[in-house]
Design a protein around this motif. Structure first.
Motif: not given
Length: 279
Positions: A274-279, A106-109, A50-53, A71-79
């Motif tokens: 809404r809360v993804p499984a842990q890494n 938001r989520f960071d990948i 989950p993205g941090q405030p 691959l990097t995605l930062t502060n992105t919605s699931l959409a």
């Protein structure tokens, strides 16, 4: 002539039948094996959190970039993540709970694959990651939508194919200016969609990546509401000398933007945690 006892013959016959049955069974996969699908492509290692405030009014968002297999995605919605994974250009192509499009959730990948992994394979790996971590259940359906089709112009494309491993430090993706030495038509359509607020679909059939430069005056971009191409907006409508997006795409790239309406495939999210499984 030697007589063989009947019981002995019967036993041998039964043993042959049992052996034949065993061979037959071994050649037919069990229902469990038949039910198994081919292994889905997966990243070598992946972090999804989950993205941090973020303090302040400005938020840095990376909607998806790949460098040497990472691959990097930062502060992105699931959409946002789903759009990248499935090559979609707008949220209109997604349907589901409101939170999946919320910028608050938001989520960071960061996910790693071999350096030479093609983008198409990266997208499949991201689909696997999102499915596993969010416990996704989805289906596809057709929906009547207004959209903008990116197609090849009458005189053909004016595009130069990208040079592999060329320096990307000068690339820019701005409203009014796109400069890239390595861009696909899908990515170009995605940029147009974000700049115009409309669903833009790549229908060029061009599968390579290209080195291109596109400049236009944003204020001259016609509203994408009426059926037609908007190409007649080549002249300025507000006194500026720059071309509209529609005109620039045709003049500089040999492509065309056409406003259409018709069935478009939409991905419907039936379930997502809404809360993804842990890494």
């Amino acid at each position: 002539m030697t007589r063989v006892p009947y019981d002995s013959v019967l036993k041998k016959a039964r043993s042959r039948v049992i052996w034949a049955a065993a061979v037959t069974i071994s050649l037919v996969p069990s229902p469990a094996v038949l039910a198994q699908s081919p292994a889905r492509p997966q990243f070598e290692v992946a972090s999804l959190k989950p993205g941090q405030p973020v303090p302040g009014d400005k938020i840095y968002i990376n909607l998806g970039s790949v460098s040497h297999g990472t691959l990097t995605l930062t502060n992105t919605s699931l959409a946002d993540c789903l759009r990248y994974a499935f090559g979609l250009t707008s949220n209109d192509q997604l349907s589901g709970a409101d939170w999946i499009k919320s910028k608050v959730v938001r989520f960071d990948i960061v996910a790693k694959a071999p350096a030479d992994t093609p983008l198409g394979q990266i997208r499949l790996m991201l689909q696997t990651l999102l499915t596993d971590r969010f416990q996704l259940a989805l289906h596809r359906e057709q929906k009547e939508l207004s959209y903008v089709a990116l197609v090849i112009g009458k005189k053909g494309p004016k595009l130069q194919e990208a040079i592999p491993d060329s320096d990307a430090s000068g690339n820019k993706f701005l409203i009014g200016r796109i400069v890239s030495n390595h861009i696909s038509m899908t990515t170009l359509a995605t940029l147009f969609s974000r700049f115009t607020g409309q669903t833009v679909l790549d229908m060029t059939g061009l599968t390579a990546e290209y080195d291109l430069k596109l400049e236009w005056t944003p204020e001259n971009t016609p509203k994408l509401t009426a059926t037609g191409t908007g190409a007649d907006a080549g002249a300025s409508t507000d006194g500026e000398s720059g071309p509209s997006l529609f005109a620039a795409v045709e003049q500089q790239l040999g492509l065309k933007l056409e406003v259409r309406k018709g069935p478009v495939e939409v991905i419907v999210i039936d379930h997502a945690e809404r809360v993804p499984a842990q890494n």
